[in-house]
Design a protein around this motif. Structure first.
Motif, PDB file in Angstrom:
ATOM      1  N   LEU A  24      19.131 -67.625  14.109  1.00 37.41           N
ATOM      2  CA  LEU A  24      20.049 -68.491  13.376  1.00 37.41           C
ATOM      3  C   LEU A  24      19.678 -69.939  13.683  1.00 37.41           C
ATOM      4  CD1 LEU A  24      22.629 -68.621  11.593  1.00 37.41           C
ATOM      5  CD2 LEU A  24      23.922 -68.802  13.740  1.00 37.41           C
ATOM      6  N   ILE A  25      19.386 -70.711  12.639  1.00 36.04           N
ATOM      7  CA  ILE A  25      18.999 -72.114  12.776  1.00 36.04           C
ATOM      8  C   ILE A  25      20.041 -72.951  12.033  1.00 36.04           C
ATOM      9  CG2 ILE A  25      17.232 -73.848  12.293  1.00 36.04           C
ATOM     10  CD1 ILE A  25      15.212 -71.446  12.172  1.00 36.04           C
ATOM     11  N   THR A  26      20.633 -73.910  12.738  1.00 34.50           N
ATOM     12  CA  THR A  26      21.658 -74.756  12.143  1.00 34.50           C
ATOM     13  C   THR A  26      21.315 -76.216  12.409  1.00 34.50           C
ATOM     14  OG1 THR A  26      23.306 -73.047  12.621  1.00 34.50           O
ATOM     15  CG2 THR A  26      24.143 -75.215  12.043  1.00 34.50           C
ATOM     16  N   ARG A  27      21.480 -77.035  11.370  1.00 40.86           N
ATOM     17  CA  ARG A  27      21.154 -78.472  11.495  1.00 40.86           C
ATOM     18  C   ARG A  27      21.955 -79.256  10.477  1.00 40.86           C
ATOM     19  NH1 ARG A  27      18.889 -83.255  11.787  1.00 40.86           N
ATOM     20  NH2 ARG A  27      17.112 -83.508  13.169  1.00 40.86           N
ATOM     21  N   GLU A  34      22.442 -82.189  -2.554  1.00 38.16           N
ATOM     22  CA  GLU A  34      21.460 -82.331  -3.619  1.00 38.16           C
ATOM     23  C   GLU A  34      20.136 -82.867  -3.076  1.00 38.16           C
ATOM     24  OE1 GLU A  34      25.537 -82.393  -5.137  1.00 38.16           O
ATOM     25  OE2 GLU A  34      24.574 -83.773  -3.759  1.00 38.16           O
ATOM     26  N   ARG A  35      20.211 -83.890  -2.228  1.00 37.69           N
ATOM     27  CA  ARG A  35      18.992 -84.493  -1.669  1.00 37.69           C
ATOM     28  C   ARG A  35      18.302 -83.550  -0.695  1.00 37.69           C
ATOM     29  NH1 ARG A  35      19.658 -89.636   1.083  1.00 37.69           N
ATOM     30  NH2 ARG A  35      17.408 -89.685   0.905  1.00 37.69           N
ATOM     31  N   VAL A  36      19.078 -82.874   0.146  1.00 37.11           N
ATOM     32  CA  VAL A  36      18.476 -81.960   1.124  1.00 37.11           C
ATOM     33  C   VAL A  36      17.860 -80.765   0.403  1.00 37.11           C
ATOM     34  CG1 VAL A  36      18.880 -80.546   3.170  1.00 37.11           C
ATOM     35  CG2 VAL A  36      20.072 -82.735   2.925  1.00 37.11           C
ATOM     36  N   PHE A 117      23.281 -74.439   2.108  1.00 39.11           N
ATOM     37  CA  PHE A 117      23.483 -75.881   2.145  1.00 39.11           C
ATOM     38  C   PHE A 117      24.979 -76.144   1.994  1.00 39.11           C
ATOM     39  CE2 PHE A 117      19.348 -74.821   0.614  1.00 39.11           C
ATOM     40  CZ  PHE A 117      18.493 -75.729   1.217  1.00 39.11           C
ATOM     41  N   GLU A 118      25.611 -76.639   3.053  1.00 39.77           N
ATOM     42  CA  GLU A 118      27.061 -76.839   3.065  1.00 39.77           C
ATOM     43  C   GLU A 118      27.381 -78.328   2.975  1.00 39.77           C
ATOM     44  OE1 GLU A 118      30.837 -76.020   6.057  1.00 39.77           O
ATOM     45  OE2 GLU A 118      28.870 -75.208   6.562  1.00 39.77           O
ATOM     46  N   GLY A 122      29.034 -86.145   2.066  1.00 35.79           N
ATOM     47  CA  GLY A 122      27.990 -87.143   2.297  1.00 35.79           C
ATOM     48  C   GLY A 122      26.944 -86.693   3.304  1.00 35.79           C
ATOM     49  N   ARG A 123      27.229 -85.634   4.013  1.00 35.22           N
ATOM     50  CA  ARG A 123      26.278 -85.009   4.945  1.00 35.22           C
ATOM     51  C   ARG A 123      26.136 -83.550   4.513  1.00 35.22           C
ATOM     52  NH1 ARG A 123      29.916 -85.602   8.717  1.00 35.22           N
ATOM     53  NH2 ARG A 123      29.264 -83.755   9.817  1.00 35.22           N
ATOM     54  N   THR A 124      25.127 -82.898   5.059  1.00 36.33           N
ATOM     55  CA  THR A 124      24.874 -81.501   4.715  1.00 36.33           C
ATOM     56  C   THR A 124      24.569 -80.709   5.974  1.00 36.33           C
ATOM     57  OG1 THR A 124      23.931 -82.177   2.601  1.00 36.33           O
ATOM     58  CG2 THR A 124      23.420 -79.937   3.344  1.00 36.33           C
ATOM     59  N   ARG A 125      25.232 -79.573   6.111  1.00 35.49           N
ATOM     60  CA  ARG A 125      24.873 -78.618   7.161  1.00 35.49           C
ATOM     61  C   ARG A 125      23.984 -77.563   6.512  1.00 35.49           C
ATOM     62  NH1 ARG A 125      29.646 -76.712   9.045  1.00 35.49           N
ATOM     63  NH2 ARG A 125      29.669 -78.384  10.572  1.00 35.49           N
ATOM     64  N   VAL A 126      22.796 -77.367   7.090  1.00 34.67           N
ATOM     65  CA  VAL A 126      21.867 -76.342   6.630  1.00 34.67           C
ATOM     66  C   VAL A 126      21.865 -75.241   7.677  1.00 34.67           C
ATOM     67  CG1 VAL A 126      19.472 -75.810   6.031  1.00 34.67           C
ATOM     68  CG2 VAL A 126      20.447 -78.039   5.409  1.00 34.67           C
TER      69      VAL A 126
END
Length: 170
Positions: A24-27, A34-36, A117-118, A122-126
């Motif tokens: 499991l990889i989380t960042r 959209e950008r990520v 992609f969450e 304004g930020r995204t958790r992948v």
């Protein structure tokens, strides 16, 4: 670590469940989903961040669509090459990618990866979950040094999303 928003640094979390053949990889990234997502699916962007800085990346194919496939090669300065390939099973814009992943050096070790992609406003958790065929295959992947490459690639992605150069590219 600085708490200023402009210097905020996110750490890549990598975990292996002792009872399951998964990684499991989380960042989190300081950019919209959209950008990520675009950085994960546009080959012109992928080549700028995926993998360690010391390697040059060449993409042979990268069709990030449901049913599409990919193949790319990372190359050391001494000419050593590491090839990777897979199939995109599901690509849901700005939400999710399901794909297989295989290293040419271990062609029977195919994993199934689901990347989500969450939107965090304004930020995204992948979050990527990789399912291997066995715990032994998972442990072999971890021993390969993949954690360093994933973390360094995420740092390069931060730089790309911030508009800074991320190192040498192919």
């Amino acid at each position: 670590m600085s708490t200023a928003k402009t210097n905020r640094r996110h750490e890549t979390q990598i975990a292996a469940d002792p009872a399951l053949p998964t990684i499991l990889i989380t960042r989190e990234f300081d950019a919209s989903p959209e950008r990520v997502f675009r950085a994960y699916t546009d080959p012109e962007l992928v080549v700028q961040w995926l993998g360690p800085r010391r390697l040059t990346m060449k993409i042979d194919a990268y069709e990030a669509r449901s049913g599409g496939s990919y193949r790319y090669v990372h190359r050391e300065d001494d000419g050593t090459e590491y090839g990777f390939r897979g199939v995109f099973h599901e690509v849901r814009r700005d939400e999710r990618i399901v794909q297989t992943f295989a290293f040419d050096g271990f062609p029977d070790g195919v994993s199934l990866e689901t990347t989500v992609f969450e939107d965090l406003g304004g930020r995204t958790r992948v979050t990527t979950t990789s399912l291997m065929g066995s715990i032994e295959a998972r442990d072999s992947m971890i021993r390969s040094g993949m954690q360093g490459g994933v973390r360094e690639g995420h740092e390069r992605l931060d730089e790309l999303l911030a508009g800074r150069p991320s190192g040498d590219t192919a």
